[in-house]
Design an enzyme around this catalytic site. Structure first.
Site, PDB file in Angstrom:
ATOM      1  N   GLU A  49       0.809  -1.220   0.000  1.00 53.75           N
ATOM      2  CA  GLU A  49       0.000   0.000   0.000  1.00 53.75           C
ATOM      3  C   GLU A  49       0.847   1.276   0.000  1.00 53.75           C
ATOM      4  O   GLU A  49       0.490   2.265   0.625  1.00 53.75           O
ATOM      5  CB  GLU A  49      -1.010   0.009   1.160  1.00 53.75           C
ATOM      6  CG  GLU A  49      -2.168  -0.949   0.939  1.00 53.75           C
ATOM      7  CD  GLU A  49      -3.425  -0.575   1.722  1.00 53.75           C
ATOM      8  OE1 GLU A  49      -3.489   0.521   2.302  1.00 53.75           O
ATOM      9  OE2 GLU A  49      -4.352  -1.405   1.738  1.00 53.75           O
ATOM     10  N   HIS A 272      -2.152  -0.968  10.146  1.00 58.71           N
ATOM     11  CA  HIS A 272      -1.691  -2.328  10.412  1.00 58.71           C
ATOM     12  C   HIS A 272      -0.443  -2.267  11.285  1.00 58.71           C
ATOM     13  O   HIS A 272       0.331  -1.305  11.212  1.00 58.71           O
ATOM     14  CB  HIS A 272      -1.321  -3.054   9.112  1.00 58.71           C
ATOM     15  CG  HIS A 272      -2.492  -3.421   8.261  1.00 58.71           C
ATOM     16  ND1 HIS A 272      -2.745  -4.705   7.847  1.00 58.71           N
ATOM     17  CD2 HIS A 272      -3.478  -2.671   7.731  1.00 58.71           C
ATOM     18  CE1 HIS A 272      -3.824  -4.730   7.099  1.00 58.71           C
ATOM     19  NE2 HIS A 272      -4.289  -3.498   7.009  1.00 58.71           N
TER      20      HIS A 272
END
Length: 409
Positions: A49, A272
């Site tokens: 990402e 995360h």
């Protein structure tokens, strides 16, 4: 010398959640990630990402002294988001884009535009050939009604096949990434069973960080708490997997996850938690060869379960194809009726135009728009049907091969 320790490799894996204009405090977090990586001195860094190539370029400049070798995998409309930084030379790279990756009309999710893929970098470290894979599979969004499960299973299957067929010349295989699957999910069981990969969290001698190795936790200030209500401790969806292929063994000495804000700051790296593993690679006397050589009833059950879910997705795609095709035909019929009425008026068959000209034109444009949209959806779902059907056939062939293998005596 047999049994002599060969190499210790420190691996860092993180879904960075770095989406330009959308991710909170993105630039600040990217700088923080770069600073931390310079300080910690990992051997290998796998990031997902990193959607902005500018962010990758900034990291590349910042990390150039610590990680002189790097690669960014370009794919899809906005990129794959995958990049690798290494202390060791990268000999070769390869990218495979998954055949299915969500729906272009699901704009609120956006996975389709990301071109989800698996990237491969090949490195030689201390005479050992490493095949390092990095990936990011389709997100789940709703566990109770997971309409993307068939697509994610196709991706898991293609990932497993890609690893099996590209790693035959390697000594050690590593896979890191956000797999968007829980450890007990059929996709993880299929991936590990079909490739022989081992989970670093399960195999680690020493584990530190979040309980149960969770990487998406409610305590993270960037996490959507509502998604984790059924999981008060969080979920583990980011992995480091590994296996040895030739005359080496690989063991995970330590696995750690980050826990909330980075040291000295008030924010974490991402929504995360990062996964960090210390792997011990050791030479052994005889080559171990491939791990998938005999019939495994449990693996056969996993393949059957995955094939069943893909079949459910296939039937849903066939229904979507039928619905969009029917809509396209109706729109085409409406356009033909309007064309006949217009020709009749021009030929003088009708004394008066049955509809006001403006309404007639608007209706024609509406029918044309519906025709174009429905035709596009029909073509998309036709391709989806073919991909799902093809994967179902591949799984059937794999299942048959498993059943024909002799069992271990």
């Amino acid at each position: 010398m047999e049994g002599e320790p060969t190499l210790r490799l420190r691996v860092f894996d993180l879904n960075c959640w770095a989406i330009r204009y959308l991710s909170k405090r993105r630039q600040e977090r990217v700088r923080l990630i770069g600073d931390t990586l310079c300080q910690e001195g990992f051997d290998l860094v796998l990031l997902q990402e990193v959607w902005s190539e500018q962010d990758y370029s900034d990291l590349k400049v910042k990390l150039s002294s610590c990680y002189p070798f790097s690669h960014y995998f370009r794919s899809g409309v906005i990129g794959s988001g995958l990049c690798v930084f290494s202390r060791f030379p990268i000999l070769d790279t390869l990218l495979y884009q998954y055949s299915l990756n969500g729906y272009p009309y699901m704009l609120q999710h956006g996975d389709w535009f990301g071109g989800k893929s698996v990237g491969l970098v090949i490195m030689k470290i201390s005479g050992i050939i490493f095949n390092v894979y990095i990936t990011h599979l389709h997100a789940e969004y709703c566990r109770d009604k997971d309409s993307y499960l068939p697509h994610r299973l196709v991706q898991a299957w293609e990932l497993a096949q890609f690893i099996r067929h590209t790693s035959k010349a390697a000594d050690v295989v590593l896979l890191g990434g956000d797999l968007n699957m829980h450890p007990e999910d059929v996709g993880i069981r299929l991936l590990c069973g079909w490739t022989g990969l081992q989970d670093a969290f399960v195999e680690a001698t020493d584990i530190k960080g979040c309980k149960n190795g969770c990487t998406l936790v409610p305590g993270n200030c960037f996490t959507d708490k509502s998604e984790l209500l059924p999981f008060p401790l969080g979920i583990r969806i980011d992995y480091i997997l590994y296996k040895a292929i030739s005359s080496f063994t690989v063991k995970c000495e330590e696995l750690k996850t980050t826990m909330g804000p980075a040291p000295g700051t008030d924010i974490p790296f991402s929504d995360h938690e990062a996964v960090m593993a210390t792997l011990h690679i050791q030479r052994q006397g005889q080559p171990v060869g491939a791990t998938l050589g005999t019939a495994d009833p449990a693996l056969a059950d996993v393949v059957t379960e995955a094939r069943t879910e893909v079949g459910v997705g296939l039937r849903a795609a066939q229904q979507q194809r039928y619905s969009s095709g029917r809509m396209a035909v109706l729109a085409l019929l409406l356009l033909l009726l309007q064309a006949v009425a217009a020709l009749g008026t021009l030929a003088g068959l009708g004394a008066d135009q049955p509809f006001p000209k403006l309404s007639f034109c608007l209706l024609a444009f509406l029918a044309l728009g519906v025709l174009v949209l429905a035709t596009g959806l029909h073509l998309f779902h036709t391709m989806e049907v073919k991909m799902l059907h093809g994967t179902e056939d591949q799984m059937w062939m794999a299942l048959r091969a498993l059943q024909e293998r002799p069992s271990e005596g």
